[in-house]
Design a protein around this motif. Sequence first.
Motif, mmCIF file in Angstrom:
data_model
loop_
_atom_site.group_PDB
_atom_site.id
_atom_site.type_symbol
_atom_site.label_atom_id
_atom_site.label_comp_id
_atom_site.label_asym_id
_atom_site.label_seq_id
_atom_site.Cartn_x
_atom_site.Cartn_y
_atom_site.Cartn_z
ATOM 1 N N ARG A 31 -3.608 27.104 57.870
ATOM 2 C CA ARG A 31 -4.657 26.392 58.593
ATOM 3 C C ARG A 31 -4.808 26.878 60.037
ATOM 4 N NH1 ARG A 31 -8.201 25.511 56.018
ATOM 5 N NH2 ARG A 31 -7.169 27.166 54.782
ATOM 6 N N TYR A 32 -4.080 27.882 60.430
ATOM 7 C CA TYR A 32 -4.083 28.372 61.800
ATOM 8 C C TYR A 32 -4.370 29.856 61.875
ATOM 9 C CZ TYR A 32 -1.907 23.974 63.179
ATOM 10 O OH TYR A 32 -1.640 22.647 63.417
ATOM 11 N N CYS A 33 -5.090 30.229 62.921
ATOM 12 C CA CYS A 33 -5.105 31.615 63.330
ATOM 13 C C CYS A 33 -3.769 31.896 64.005
ATOM 14 C CB CYS A 33 -6.233 31.888 64.320
ATOM 15 S SG CYS A 33 -7.894 31.619 63.669
ATOM 16 N N THR A 50 -4.341 39.753 66.613
ATOM 17 C CA THR A 50 -4.638 38.442 66.048
ATOM 18 C C THR A 50 -4.973 38.575 64.571
ATOM 19 O OG1 THR A 50 -6.976 38.600 66.675
ATOM 20 C CG2 THR A 50 -5.491 37.508 68.226
ATOM 21 N N ILE A 51 -4.820 37.466 63.850
ATOM 22 C CA ILE A 51 -5.161 37.437 62.433
ATOM 23 C C ILE A 51 -5.677 36.050 62.089
ATOM 24 C CG2 ILE A 51 -2.794 36.866 61.738
ATOM 25 C CD1 ILE A 51 -3.290 38.663 59.244
ATOM 26 N N ASP A 52 -6.790 35.986 61.352
ATOM 27 C CA ASP A 52 -7.393 34.706 61.043
ATOM 28 C C ASP A 52 -6.962 34.200 59.671
ATOM 29 O OD1 ASP A 52 -10.831 35.773 60.202
ATOM 30 O OD2 ASP A 52 -8.940 36.053 59.146
ATOM 31 N N LEU A 53 -7.640 33.147 59.194
ATOM 32 C CA LEU A 53 -7.234 32.478 57.965
ATOM 33 C C LEU A 53 -7.344 33.352 56.726
ATOM 34 C CD1 LEU A 53 -8.829 28.954 58.470
ATOM 35 C CD2 LEU A 53 -6.447 29.627 58.839
ATOM 36 N N VAL A 54 -8.261 34.301 56.744
ATOM 37 C CA VAL A 54 -8.465 35.141 55.569
ATOM 38 C C VAL A 54 -7.931 36.548 55.768
ATOM 39 C CG1 VAL A 54 -10.423 33.812 54.743
ATOM 40 C CG2 VAL A 54 -10.810 35.730 56.287
ATOM 41 N N GLY A 55 -7.143 36.740 56.815
ATOM 42 C CA GLY A 55 -6.504 38.019 57.023
ATOM 43 C C GLY A 55 -7.266 39.024 57.854
ATOM 44 N N LYS A 56 -8.367 38.620 58.455
ATOM 45 C CA LYS A 56 -9.098 39.517 59.337
ATOM 46 C C LYS A 56 -8.306 39.721 60.620
ATOM 47 C CE LYS A 56 -13.511 40.117 61.731
ATOM 48 N NZ LYS A 56 -14.835 39.503 62.014
ATOM 49 N N PRO A 99 -5.365 26.330 66.218
ATOM 50 C CA PRO A 99 -6.087 25.554 65.204
ATOM 51 C C PRO A 99 -7.444 26.187 64.935
ATOM 52 C CG PRO A 99 -5.159 24.113 66.892
ATOM 53 C CD PRO A 99 -5.044 25.521 67.402
ATOM 54 N N THR A 100 -8.015 25.880 63.792
ATOM 55 C CA THR A 100 -9.297 26.443 63.406
ATOM 56 C C THR A 100 -10.346 25.366 63.217
ATOM 57 O OG1 THR A 100 -8.658 26.431 61.066
ATOM 58 C CG2 THR A 100 -8.266 28.456 62.315
ATOM 59 N N THR A 101 -11.608 25.782 63.322
ATOM 60 C CA THR A 101 -12.726 24.904 63.038
ATOM 61 C C THR A 101 -12.882 24.769 61.530
ATOM 62 O OG1 THR A 101 -14.376 26.659 62.951
ATOM 63 C CG2 THR A 101 -13.862 25.754 65.119
ATOM 64 N N ALA A 102 -13.837 23.943 61.124
ATOM 65 C CA ALA A 102 -14.077 23.719 59.704
ATOM 66 C C ALA A 102 -14.495 24.988 58.971
ATOM 67 C CB ALA A 102 -15.132 22.633 59.514
ATOM 68 N N ILE A 103 -15.049 25.955 59.701
ATOM 69 C CA ILE A 103 -15.467 27.198 59.070
ATOM 70 C C ILE A 103 -14.510 28.343 59.354
ATOM 71 C CG2 ILE A 103 -17.896 26.549 58.979
ATOM 72 C CD1 ILE A 103 -18.361 28.325 61.422
ATOM 73 N N GLY A 104 -13.351 28.022 59.901
ATOM 74 C CA GLY A 104 -12.316 29.018 60.054
ATOM 75 C C GLY A 104 -12.281 29.775 61.361
ATOM 76 N N ASN A 105 -13.091 29.394 62.333
ATOM 77 C CA ASN A 105 -13.048 30.053 63.630
ATOM 78 C C ASN A 105 -11.813 29.612 64.417
ATOM 79 O OD1 ASN A 105 -16.545 29.517 63.647
ATOM 80 N ND2 ASN A 105 -15.564 31.518 63.407
#
Length: 122
Positions: A31-33, A50-56, A99-105
């Motif tokens: 649930r976290y970047c 950095t890495i986001d929720l989907v691995g970007k 923490p991330t927003t509802a759309i993963g930002n």
Amino acid sequence: QVQLVESGGGSVQAGGSLRLSCAASGYTGSRYCMGWFRQAPGKEREAFATIDLVGKTGYRDSVKGRFTISRDNAKNTLYLQMNSLKPEDTAMYYCAAAPTTAIGNCRNYDYWGQGTQVTVSS
């Protein structure tokens, strides 16, 4: 209470490699970047990977092509593979969670580890 603990730092010669780990607890890691920061003496702390929720992933130019950030959500663990290390990479290295927003930002990096020292000699 989110807790982050870095490990894997040490001293290496220029051109060497290190792998850092960051173990997270107190939350669901997916649930976290996540990000890696570093701070050298007399310098400002900087984010460099950095890495986001989907691995970007995203990298600062100074480490692009040499460092690789990855995450294992099932293990709540963040990794940093550092290759071709240079003396200018010497710094205290920190992992952090946002923490991330509802759309993963990614939002602000509110949670920090204690840091692990990386020293690269010439």
